[in-house]
Motif scaffolding. Structure first.
Motif, mmCIF file in Angstrom:
data_model
loop_
_atom_site.group_PDB
_atom_site.id
_atom_site.type_symbol
_atom_site.label_atom_id
_atom_site.label_comp_id
_atom_site.label_asym_id
_atom_site.label_seq_id
_atom_site.Cartn_x
_atom_site.Cartn_y
_atom_site.Cartn_z
ATOM 1 N N ALA A 22 0.842 -1.196 0.000
ATOM 2 C CA ALA A 22 0.000 0.000 0.000
ATOM 3 C C ALA A 22 0.875 1.244 0.000
ATOM 4 N N LYS A 23 0.368 2.304 -0.620
ATOM 5 C CA LYS A 23 1.020 3.615 -0.480
ATOM 6 C C LYS A 23 0.555 4.198 0.849
ATOM 7 N N ARG A 24 1.461 4.895 1.542
ATOM 8 C CA ARG A 24 1.101 5.523 2.824
ATOM 9 C C ARG A 24 0.958 7.024 2.635
ATOM 10 N N PHE A 25 -0.082 7.567 3.151
ATOM 11 C CA PHE A 25 -0.292 9.014 3.072
ATOM 12 C C PHE A 25 -0.437 9.579 4.480
ATOM 13 N N GLY A 26 0.393 10.581 4.786
ATOM 14 C CA GLY A 26 0.327 11.250 6.094
ATOM 15 C C GLY A 26 -0.716 12.355 6.077
ATOM 16 N N PRO A 27 -0.879 13.044 7.222
ATOM 17 C CA PRO A 27 -1.937 14.056 7.365
ATOM 18 C C PRO A 27 -1.923 15.149 6.293
ATOM 19 N N GLU A 28 -0.718 15.600 5.900
ATOM 20 C CA GLU A 28 -0.704 16.670 4.885
ATOM 21 C C GLU A 28 -1.258 16.159 3.560
ATOM 22 N N ALA A 29 -0.880 14.919 3.250
ATOM 23 C CA ALA A 29 -1.279 14.369 1.954
ATOM 24 C C ALA A 29 -2.762 14.003 1.907
ATOM 25 N N HIS A 30 -3.281 13.418 2.985
ATOM 26 C CA HIS A 30 -4.698 13.007 2.874
ATOM 27 C C HIS A 30 -5.661 14.096 3.345
ATOM 28 N N GLY A 31 -5.168 14.995 4.186
ATOM 29 C CA GLY A 31 -5.984 16.148 4.562
ATOM 30 C C GLY A 31 -7.196 15.843 5.434
ATOM 31 N N ILE A 32 -7.232 14.665 6.066
ATOM 32 C CA ILE A 32 -8.403 14.335 6.899
ATOM 33 C C ILE A 32 -8.384 15.171 8.180
ATOM 34 N N ASN A 33 -9.514 15.785 8.460
ATOM 35 C CA ASN A 33 -9.649 16.553 9.689
ATOM 36 C C ASN A 33 -10.083 15.597 10.809
ATOM 37 N N ASP A 64 -15.066 9.609 2.049
ATOM 38 C CA ASP A 64 -15.764 10.856 2.345
ATOM 39 C C ASP A 64 -14.879 11.800 3.175
ATOM 40 N N LEU A 65 -14.119 11.257 4.116
ATOM 41 C CA LEU A 65 -13.239 12.100 4.929
ATOM 42 C C LEU A 65 -12.200 12.802 4.055
ATOM 43 N N VAL A 66 -11.616 12.048 3.121
ATOM 44 C CA VAL A 66 -10.608 12.649 2.246
ATOM 45 C C VAL A 66 -11.257 13.727 1.372
ATOM 46 N N LEU A 67 -12.497 13.490 0.982
ATOM 47 C CA LEU A 67 -13.209 14.475 0.152
ATOM 48 C C LEU A 67 -13.725 15.655 0.973
ATOM 49 N N GLY A 68 -13.586 15.555 2.292
ATOM 50 C CA GLY A 68 -14.093 16.631 3.142
ATOM 51 C C GLY A 68 -15.602 16.553 3.349
ATOM 52 N N LEU A 69 -16.184 15.388 3.062
ATOM 53 C CA LEU A 69 -17.629 15.202 3.281
ATOM 54 C C LEU A 69 -17.858 14.528 4.623
ATOM 55 N N LYS A 70 -19.080 14.648 5.102
ATOM 56 C CA LYS A 70 -19.402 14.020 6.387
ATOM 57 C C LYS A 70 -19.822 12.567 6.128
ATOM 58 N N PRO A 71 -19.061 11.592 6.634
ATOM 59 C CA PRO A 71 -19.443 10.195 6.371
ATOM 60 C C PRO A 71 -20.787 9.852 7.000
ATOM 61 N N LYS A 72 -21.533 8.999 6.294
ATOM 62 C CA LYS A 72 -22.842 8.560 6.774
ATOM 63 C C LYS A 72 -22.674 7.646 7.984
ATOM 64 N N ASP A 73 -21.725 6.756 7.858
ATOM 65 C CA ASP A 73 -21.440 5.842 8.972
ATOM 66 C C ASP A 73 -19.988 5.385 8.862
ATOM 67 N N PHE A 74 -19.542 4.719 9.919
ATOM 68 C CA PHE A 74 -18.130 4.327 9.972
ATOM 69 C C PHE A 74 -18.006 2.812 10.060
ATOM 70 N N ASP A 75 -17.205 2.272 9.155
ATOM 71 C CA ASP A 75 -16.911 0.841 9.196
ATOM 72 C C ASP A 75 -15.457 0.667 9.595
ATOM 73 N N VAL A 76 -15.203 -0.433 10.305
ATOM 74 C CA VAL A 76 -13.836 -0.726 10.736
ATOM 75 C C VAL A 76 -13.455 -2.096 10.189
ATOM 76 N N LYS A 172 -5.167 8.962 -5.773
ATOM 77 C CA LYS A 172 -4.975 9.601 -7.084
ATOM 78 C C LYS A 172 -6.329 9.756 -7.782
ATOM 79 N N ASP A 173 -7.132 8.711 -7.693
ATOM 80 C CA ASP A 173 -8.441 8.754 -8.355
ATOM 81 C C ASP A 173 -9.368 9.778 -7.695
ATOM 82 N N ILE A 174 -9.257 9.914 -6.378
ATOM 83 C CA ILE A 174 -10.084 10.923 -5.708
ATOM 84 C C ILE A 174 -9.718 12.305 -6.231
ATOM 85 N N ARG A 175 -8.423 12.527 -6.355
ATOM 86 C CA ARG A 175 -7.995 13.852 -6.840
ATOM 87 C C ARG A 175 -8.460 14.085 -8.267
#
Ligand code: ATP
Ligand code: MG
Length: 451
Positions: A22-33, A64-76, A172-175
């Motif tokens: 997997a590619k790893r993305f840190g906070p700056e790269a993924h931008g999740i709040n 949704d988090l990466v897109l800055g949208l509010k997720p409907k629900d959370f799966d783990v 990449k596809d999200i962007r």
């Protein structure tokens, strides 16, 4: 490695099953709040990690988090088995028989915890068309990623380290705002044709483009949906219609050539000129409610989608000499029967639909005790909203909707006064002149008062 090299030389896209890194993305790269992440989902991942397991937020929530949208629900997703998960939480329930998942409850919030699934569907039992019937082995994380549907749905977020693991180029596809199926599209649609509906839903909801290879086989593969159990199709259709982007989804279905022969419901909805305005209004109304976070009743929605088919059948029975009210019930039966083969309308939803339809002629009896009785009806609100849609679409005079709005608001005396408004009552009951089609055009509602 060699396989990969050959693939690269031949220009074949990467095979999903060979992607283990997997590619790893840190906070700056993924931008999740981190504030957008459900504290309960964080609790679940932390408890699992503390017990020595891997645990990530996964799927739609990460997207949704990466897109800055509010997720409907959370799966783990985790490498702990369902039993191991259950032991860690006070309110945890193992659900499902074949592939077990765990529901961890925190008050109203439900966190769904799934053990990584194995990737290989080669040996899985399939039906005659290649649809995977059972697929319930546990596996490695990279295998779990490979069996997810789209690249953007196959990312894993670890809230403790604030890292996103991306196995299939989802970031990449999200962007690029691109929806791309993982692996070979034909094979993935064959394994699970419901993915065709999922393409449409996500493309419409996220306003993403569909990658050419993902899109190309869609129309040809559409008939495979016929082999999917009706209950699953229903679940996915419901998600589509309740996505807050139902209108866009249906337009997209048409654009992808999926609207014909896929489901009787869609044929009815998308190919009936008479009901188009009504359906458009109903869907716009539903989308608005979903976006405002208001509840939407599936019964109301399906009642609206199929109303004009009911009207048509209703008129046909009456033209054949049936009494009006029995005609309406026969029409409702026909329409519901026609749908249930491929669209497993749950009994509760079908009952709601019937109630809403059956109430409609009752709104036209504005004399004596009838309106008072109708006010007591447990589904009055839905029936009244439905009536307003009929008015707004021009099917019946808007006066009748206004009369009911006034009647509902009025006190005792005002209600009596409204009941005395005879002239309006007589003209209002008649529907507007309907465009004639195939020898129909009888006044559908006038004779109701005789019933
Ligand atoms: P939403 O926000 O609409 O719930 P979602 O991506 O979470 O979107 P779900 O239907 O809740 O969609 O599914 C959760 C995840 O499970 C998906 O993100 C995807 O990784 C995986 N998934 C769901 N359905 C399929 C399928 N038919 N084939 C492969 N993977 C699937
Ligand atoms: Mg989801």
């Amino acid at each position: 490695m060699i396989k990969k090299l050959i693939r690269r030389i031949l220009g074949v896209g990467s095979d999903a099953s060979t992607t283990t890194q997997a590619k790893r993305f840190g906070p700056e790269a993924h931008g999740i709040n981190p504030d957008d992440v459900s504290p309960n989902a964080v609790r679940v991942t932390q408890a699992l990690q503390k017990a020595g397991y891997k645990a990530f937020i996964v799927g739609g929530a990460v997207r949704d988090l990466v897109l800055g949208l509010k997720p409907k629900d959370f799966d783990v997703a985790t490498d702990a088995t369902p039993e191991e998960v259950k032991r860690l939480f006070r309110r945890a329930f193992i659900i499902g028989r074949r592939f077990q998942i765990v529901h961890v409850m925190f008050g109203q919030e439900l966190i769904e915890v799934t053990t990584f699934r194995g990737s290989s569907t080669d040996d899985a039992p399939k039906d005659a068309h290649g649809r995977v019937l059972r697929d319930n082995t546990f596996g490695e994380q990279h295998e779990d990623a490979a069996r997810r549907d789209f690249t953007i749905n196959a990312m894993y977020y670890d809230p403790s380290q604030q890292v996103v693991l991306d196995y299939h180029g989802g970031m990449k596809d999200i962007r690029a705002r691109m929806l791309r199926i993982i692996g070979t599209p034909e094979a993935r649609y064959r394994e699970d044709p419901v993915r065709l509906l999922r393409v449409v839903r996500f493309a419409a909801k996220l306003e993403f483009k569909i990658a050419p290879a993902t899109r190309a086989p869609m129309a040809v593969m559409a008939p495979l949906i016929n082999n999917v159990p009706a209950a699953r199709v229903f679940d996915e259709m419901l998600k589509l219609l309740m996505s807050g982007h139902a209108m866009a989804c249906l337009q997209r279905l048409r654009k992808e050539g999926l609207h014909h022969g896929l489901l009787p419901l869609l044929d009815v909805v998308l190919e009936q000129p008479l009901g188009e305005k009504f359906v458009t209004l109903a869907l716009a109304n539903t989308d608005e409610r979903v976006r405002q976070g208001k509840p939407v009743s599936p019964g109301f929605l399906f009642a609206a989608l199929l109303w004009h088919q009911v009207l048509e059948r209703w008129e046909a029975y009456r033209a054949a000499g049936e009494f009006p009210i029995p005609s309406l019930h026969l029409a409702a039966d026909d329409v519901l029967d026609g749908q249930t083969e491929k669209l497993a309308l749950q009994r509760r939803i079908a009952t709601d639909m019937r109630d809403i339809w059956a109430m409609q002629p009752r709104f036209e009896r504005r004399i004596g005790k009838s309106p008072y009785k109708l006010l007591e009806h447990p589904r009055m609100r839905a029936g009244y909203d439905f009536l307003l849609l009929r008015c707004a679409s021009g099917e019946i005079e808007s006066e009748i909707g206004q009369w009911w709005t006034d009647f509902i608001d009025a006190d005792g005396q005002e209600r009596e006064a409204l009941l005395q408004r005879k002239p309006a009552q007589e003209t209002a009951a008649a529907p507007k002149k309907r465009r004639r089609r195939g020898g129909r055009g009888r006044n559908q509602t006038r004779s109701e008062s005789a019933d």
